[in-house]
Design a protein around this motif. Structure first.
Motif, PDB file in Angstrom:
ATOM      1  N   LEU A  79      57.400   7.734  28.476  1.00 15.22           N
ATOM      2  CA  LEU A  79      56.050   7.708  29.046  1.00 15.22           C
ATOM      3  C   LEU A  79      56.078   8.092  30.529  1.00 15.22           C
ATOM      4  O   LEU A  79      55.241   8.875  31.003  1.00 15.22           O
ATOM      5  CB  LEU A  79      55.434   6.316  28.887  1.00 15.22           C
ATOM      6  N   LYS A  80      57.040   7.540  31.255  1.00 16.27           N
ATOM      7  CA  LYS A  80      57.136   7.816  32.692  1.00 16.27           C
ATOM      8  C   LYS A  80      57.522   9.266  32.969  1.00 16.27           C
ATOM      9  O   LYS A  80      57.078   9.866  33.947  1.00 16.27           O
ATOM     10  CB  LYS A  80      58.166   6.869  33.327  1.00 16.27           C
ATOM     11  N   GLU A  81      58.350   9.819  32.109  1.00 18.31           N
ATOM     12  CA  GLU A  81      58.833  11.180  32.312  1.00 18.31           C
ATOM     13  C   GLU A  81      57.791  12.228  31.948  1.00 18.31           C
ATOM     14  O   GLU A  81      57.636  13.236  32.653  1.00 18.31           O
ATOM     15  CB  GLU A  81      60.099  11.400  31.467  1.00 18.31           C
ATOM     16  N   HIS A  82      57.044  11.994  30.867  1.00 14.89           N
ATOM     17  CA  HIS A  82      56.215  13.059  30.311  1.00 14.89           C
ATOM     18  C   HIS A  82      54.704  12.828  30.394  1.00 14.89           C
ATOM     19  O   HIS A  82      53.947  13.782  30.198  1.00 14.89           O
ATOM     20  CB  HIS A  82      56.603  13.293  28.853  1.00 14.89           C
ATOM     21  N   ALA A  83      54.261  11.612  30.667  1.00  9.15           N
ATOM     22  CA  ALA A  83      52.822  11.351  30.687  1.00  9.15           C
ATOM     23  C   ALA A  83      52.309  10.897  32.043  1.00  9.15           C
ATOM     24  O   ALA A  83      51.289  11.398  32.525  1.00  9.15           O
ATOM     25  CB  ALA A  83      52.461  10.299  29.629  1.00  9.15           C
ATOM     26  N   LEU A  84      52.986   9.979  32.676  1.00 10.87           N
ATOM     27  CA  LEU A  84      52.476   9.426  33.935  1.00 10.87           C
ATOM     28  C   LEU A  84      52.313  10.466  35.041  1.00 10.87           C
ATOM     29  O   LEU A  84      51.289  10.449  35.740  1.00 10.87           O
ATOM     30  CB  LEU A  84      53.374   8.279  34.426  1.00 10.87           C
ATOM     31  N   PRO A  85      53.250  11.392  35.229  1.00 10.32           N
ATOM     32  CA  PRO A  85      53.081  12.354  36.323  1.00 10.32           C
ATOM     33  C   PRO A  85      51.815  13.199  36.205  1.00 10.32           C
ATOM     34  O   PRO A  85      51.207  13.561  37.213  1.00 10.32           O
ATOM     35  CB  PRO A  85      54.339  13.234  36.223  1.00 10.32           C
ATOM     36  N   GLY A  86      51.412  13.515  34.971  1.00  9.66           N
ATOM     37  CA  GLY A  86      50.213  14.323  34.767  1.00  9.66           C
ATOM     38  C   GLY A  86      48.948  13.517  34.547  1.00  9.66           C
ATOM     39  O   GLY A  86      47.866  14.097  34.354  1.00  9.66           O
ATOM     40  N   GLY A  87      49.078  12.191  34.528  1.00  8.78           N
ATOM     41  CA  GLY A  87      47.912  11.348  34.286  1.00  8.78           C
ATOM     42  C   GLY A  87      47.415  11.411  32.857  1.00  8.78           C
ATOM     43  O   GLY A  87      46.230  11.181  32.596  1.00  8.78           O
ATOM     44  N   PHE A  88      48.318  11.679  31.911  1.00  6.25           N
ATOM     45  CA  PHE A  88      47.929  11.817  30.510  1.00  6.25           C
ATOM     46  C   PHE A  88      47.907  10.455  29.815  1.00  6.25           C
ATOM     47  O   PHE A  88      48.736   9.591  30.101  1.00  6.25           O
ATOM     48  CB  PHE A  88      48.905  12.739  29.773  1.00  6.25           C
ATOM     49  N   LEU A  89      46.984  10.301  28.886  1.00  6.93           N
ATOM     50  CA  LEU A  89      46.942   9.081  28.095  1.00  6.93           C
ATOM     51  C   LEU A  89      48.267   8.899  27.356  1.00  6.93           C
ATOM     52  O   LEU A  89      48.847   9.871  26.847  1.00  6.93           O
ATOM     53  CB  LEU A  89      45.801   9.142  27.082  1.00  6.93           C
TER      54      LEU A  89
END
Length: 252
Positions: A202-212
């Motif tokens: 989640l931290k690698e692939h979603a949080l940086p882009g603000g994705f659900l």
């Protein structure tokens, strides 16, 4: 042809349904118990290699069914987490664990920097790149990772049945907790949470882009066979659809 029904291939990462109509990406980091022959089973017995320390039992069939019901892309690692845990960054101590619960992993003891680097390059990087590519190809990706956990851990019985896990972004987890019914014992960040280092994907692939994003943990006795896996997929997919609908309505 339904891409979800094609046979698994021999690559290290299984990527299916890339032309799915939804924005959902379902990820299963601990889908396989396979250990390449090169590692001589890491010095472990056959019984241990089939246990929860080697993989998340029932997680891949559940992820497959969720991807099918949600018209989502599916990405699954095809090597045991004992070789490399794809839900851990390379610097994590348990990325290549020397001990899992009460079991020592002889083949992971005293690994050299070169051995660790080789595993990172061979097993983690292709998985990371596959998830990154799937996310990059969508305008507003929604990342859902699927795991299972053992009912008894260090001798203690776990009564939680479904965990809804999140890191700093709680939006989808909050909506899922609200969408859940009373038929299951559902809890936030149990049996693990971000302090346990389990939210790397989640931290690698979603949080940086603000994705659900959200991580689902299901007790493995509840996804032990085909019927229970299908039933759980029906339940979770219904919750996810309700949760996403509520989030969409809130932004209108």
């Amino acid at each position: 042809m339904n891409h979800l029904n094609r046979p698994l291939d021999d690559t290290l990462v299984d990527v299916r349904n890339t032309e799915a109509p939804s924005s959902l990406v379902v990820v299963c980091e601990h889908a396989s118990s396979k250990i390449p022959k090169y590692f001589s089973d890491l010095g472990l017995s056959g019984e241990v290699l089939k246990s929860h320390i080697a993989w998340d039992l029932g997680a891949l069939p559940l992820a497959e069914r969720l991807a099918d019901r949600l018209d989502a892309t599916l990405i699954a690692a095809k090597t045991s987490r004992l070789v490399y845990d794809c839900n851990r960054p390379p610097e994590a101590r348990d990325a290549m664990p020397e001990r899992s619960e009460i079991t020592d992993i002889p083949g992971n003891a005293n690994l050299s920097a070169a051995q660790k680097s080789d595993r990172i390059t061979t097993y983690y990087e292709p998985f990371r790149q596959a998830v990154s590519q799937a996310v990059a190809e969508l305008d507003e990706p929604i990342l859902i990772t699927v795991h299972s956990f053992t009912p008894i851990y260090h001798g203690a019985r776990r009564d939680v049945e479904i965990g809804i896990l999140h890191d700093t972004d709680t939006r989808l987890a909050d909506a899922l907790l609200s969408a859940a019914d009373a038929d299951h014992i559902v809890r936030r960040n149990e049996p693990y949470g971000p302090d346990d280092g389990v939210t790397h994907t989640l931290k690698e692939h979603a949080l940086p882009g603000g994705f659900l994003n959200v991580m689902l943990e299901v007790r493995n006795d509840l996804v032990a066979d085909d019927a229970s896996q299908s039933a759980m997929a029906d339940t979770l997919s219904a919750w996810i659809k309700r949760a996403l609908a509520s989030l969409e309505a809130a932004t209108c």
